[in-house]
Design a protein around this motif. Structure first.
Motif, short mmCIF file in Angstrom:
data_model
loop_
_atom_site.label_atom_id
_atom_site.label_comp_id
_atom_site.label_asym_id
_atom_site.label_seq_id
_atom_site.Cartn_x
_atom_site.Cartn_y
_atom_site.Cartn_z
N ASN A 82 -17.84 -34.61 39.33
CA ASN A 82 -17.52 -33.35 39.40
C ASN A 82 -18.70 -32.23 39.47
O ASN A 82 -18.36 -30.97 39.19
N MET A 99 -12.80 -33.59 46.82
CA MET A 99 -11.89 -33.41 45.84
C MET A 99 -12.40 -34.19 44.56
O MET A 99 -12.86 -35.35 44.61
N LYS A 101 -11.34 -36.33 40.95
CA LYS A 101 -10.25 -36.90 40.34
C LYS A 101 -10.36 -36.55 38.79
O LYS A 101 -11.35 -36.28 38.06
N PHE A 103 -6.38 -35.98 40.38
CA PHE A 103 -6.12 -34.93 41.51
C PHE A 103 -4.50 -35.07 41.61
O PHE A 103 -3.86 -35.99 41.23
#
Length: 232
Positions: A82, A99, A101, A103
């Motif tokens: 992230n 994206m 996790k 999610f």
């Protein structure tokens, strides 16, 4: 129906993604041999790729570059990483979205629908087709077609062939080609020769021989000799 390729080494997450994709009416498939990601991509030709970063052998950044070299299809990276640098690297290697996790699967599906609309649906820009005597070049797909056959091309091959087609049967100077492909960056003669050889190989894969002519001391010319052959 849209086809979505899932490249994820967590079996549970991959299965859940596949279930949601099918629930929303799309086709999907999971890549389970992480040494053959690009082979599966070429075989299936999906409309979108969901790609994890932490993979065996080669990471997702590598596969993102490999896919982007032959296709403009949307790529969404899904990763446990992230950090801002991870997201930046994904985007710089060709991803369209990122994206982290864990999610919500509904958000994943919303992003999938959005990318598909942009690439293939309501928001898609009309696809360009460069034509020459039955030869069709699709720059956004990076594909070359003739008589029902097709070959994939790299980005530089696509730009080079587009330049040759648009000026055919005129000669295209080395200076024009170098400016189109590398701007002001210095490249040696061998680099240009390698790209010309690759174009000849792509044409040969479609059964076109001796169409790309080297004009000594000047540049190159694409002659639509395949049209004459078909007319006989």
């Amino acid at each position: 129906m849209y086809d979505i390729m899932i490249v994820e080494d967590d079996d549970k997450i991959a299965s859940m993604l596949l279930d949601y994709i099918r629930k929303y009416g799309y086709n999907g498939f999971i890549v389970d041999d992480f040494d053959l990601v690009l082979d599966r991509f070429h075989t299936r030709k999906p409309h979108m790729v969901l790609l994890d970063i932490n993979l065996p052998s080669y990471d997702g950044y590598y596969w993102c570059r490999q896919i982007r070299a032959v296709s403009a299809c949307p790529i969404i990276v899904i990763s446990a990483r992230n950090g801002k640098m991870d997201q930046l690297m994904a985007l710089e290697n060709g991803a369209d979205d990122y994206m982290t996790k864990p999610f919500h699967y509904e958000i994943v599906m919303a992003k999938i629908r959005n990318q598909l609309r942009r690439a293939h649906g309501d928001f898609a820009v009309k696809e360009r087709v460069i034509r020459l005597s039955g030869l069709l070049l699709y720059p956004e797909r990076m594909e070359l077609h003739l008589n029902g056959k097709s070959v994939a091309m790299s980005k530089k091959e696509t730009v080079l062939l587009e330049t040759l087609i648009e000026r055919s049967p005129r000669i295209v100077s080395r200076e024009v080609i170098l400016d189109k492909l590398w701007d002001d960056t210095f490249v040696d003669d061998n680099t240009l020769s390698v790209n010309i050889t690759r174009i000849r190989k792509r044409l040969a894969d479609l059964g076109i021989e001796h169409a790309l002519e080297t004009v000594r001391g000047t540049g190159y010319r694409l002659n639509p000799v395949w049209a004459d052959e078909e007319a006989r």
